[in-house]
Design a protein around this motif. Structure first.
Motif, short mmCIF file in Angstrom:
data_model
loop_
_atom_site.label_atom_id
_atom_site.label_comp_id
_atom_site.label_asym_id
_atom_site.label_seq_id
_atom_site.Cartn_x
_atom_site.Cartn_y
_atom_site.Cartn_z
N TYR A 196 -17.23 1.73 -64.25
CA TYR A 196 -16.61 1.36 -63.21
C TYR A 196 -17.65 1.01 -62.03
N PRO A 197 -17.58 -0.22 -61.25
CA PRO A 197 -18.55 -0.83 -60.23
C PRO A 197 -18.58 -0.06 -58.93
N HIS A 198 -19.10 1.12 -58.91
CA HIS A 198 -19.05 2.10 -57.83
C HIS A 198 -19.85 1.40 -56.64
N THR A 199 -19.73 1.53 -55.49
CA THR A 199 -20.88 1.14 -54.54
C THR A 199 -21.52 2.59 -54.44
N LEU A 200 -22.88 2.40 -53.52
CA LEU A 200 -23.79 3.62 -53.48
C LEU A 200 -23.13 4.48 -52.44
N ASP A 201 -22.30 4.06 -51.39
CA ASP A 201 -21.86 5.11 -50.54
C ASP A 201 -20.64 5.87 -51.04
N SER A 202 -19.89 5.19 -51.86
CA SER A 202 -18.68 5.76 -52.89
C SER A 202 -19.01 6.64 -53.66
N MET B 256 -14.65 -7.31 -65.26
CA MET B 256 -13.29 -7.48 -64.99
C MET B 256 -12.76 -7.28 -63.70
N TYR B 257 -12.00 -8.19 -63.04
CA TYR B 257 -11.87 -8.34 -61.80
C TYR B 257 -10.00 -7.76 -61.74
N VAL B 258 -9.53 -7.16 -60.77
CA VAL B 258 -8.15 -6.71 -60.74
C VAL B 258 -7.84 -7.21 -58.98
N ASN B 259 -6.78 -8.09 -58.98
CA ASN B 259 -6.66 -8.41 -57.58
C ASN B 259 -7.63 -8.88 -56.78
N GLY B 260 -8.69 -9.54 -57.52
CA GLY B 260 -9.71 -10.04 -56.89
C GLY B 260 -11.03 -9.31 -56.62
N LYS B 261 -10.76 -8.07 -57.16
CA LYS B 261 -11.97 -6.99 -56.80
C LYS B 261 -12.48 -6.39 -58.06
N PRO B 262 -13.81 -6.23 -58.07
CA PRO B 262 -14.59 -5.61 -59.39
C PRO B 262 -13.94 -4.56 -59.72
N HIS B 263 -13.63 -4.32 -61.10
CA HIS B 263 -12.78 -3.12 -61.54
C HIS B 263 -13.42 -2.43 -62.74
N MET B 264 -14.25 -3.23 -63.56
CA MET B 264 -14.68 -2.73 -64.71
C MET B 264 -16.05 -3.70 -65.15
N VAL B 265 -16.96 -3.08 -65.30
CA VAL B 265 -18.33 -3.79 -66.01
C VAL B 265 -18.24 -3.49 -67.58
N THR B 266 -18.51 -4.17 -68.56
CA THR B 266 -18.80 -3.87 -69.89
C THR B 266 -19.81 -4.68 -70.27
#
Length: 86
Positions: free
Chosen positions: A39-45, A1-11
């Motif tokens: 939630y699709p976190h980046t490695l750094d975050s 799922m994308y919110v405002n064009g950014k990845p927000h949730m992976v199901t």
């Protein structure tokens, strides 16, 4: 799922055949389904969140597909191992 064009949730939906583990009388019971959402976190975050959770008193090692990151180019998943320091 994308919110405002950014990845927000992976199901992800899974179906597992557990007939080798549980020998049921009803074949329909041999298939188990479940859903994982995250939630699709980046490695750094995600590394920063773990550091914050342990108040900086931890050693983190990250693996890609159970291998050191320098041994794999494009892993399908990551494993975070966190060792709490005294």
């Amino acid at each position: 799922m994308y919110v405002n064009g950014k990845p927000h949730m992976v199901t992800m939906d899974y179906i597992m055949d557990v007939s080798e583990v549980f020998r049921s009388k009803n074949p329909e019971d041999d298939l188990v389904s479940f859903r994982l959402s995250y939630y699709p976190h980046t490695l750094d975050s995600f590394r920063e969140m773990l550091t914050e959770a342990f108040e900086g008193k931890c050693k983190q090692t990250i693996y890609g597909d159970f291998k050191p990151l320098d041994e794999i180019k494009d892993p399908g998943f990551f494993v975070h191992v966190v060792e709490k320091l005294k």
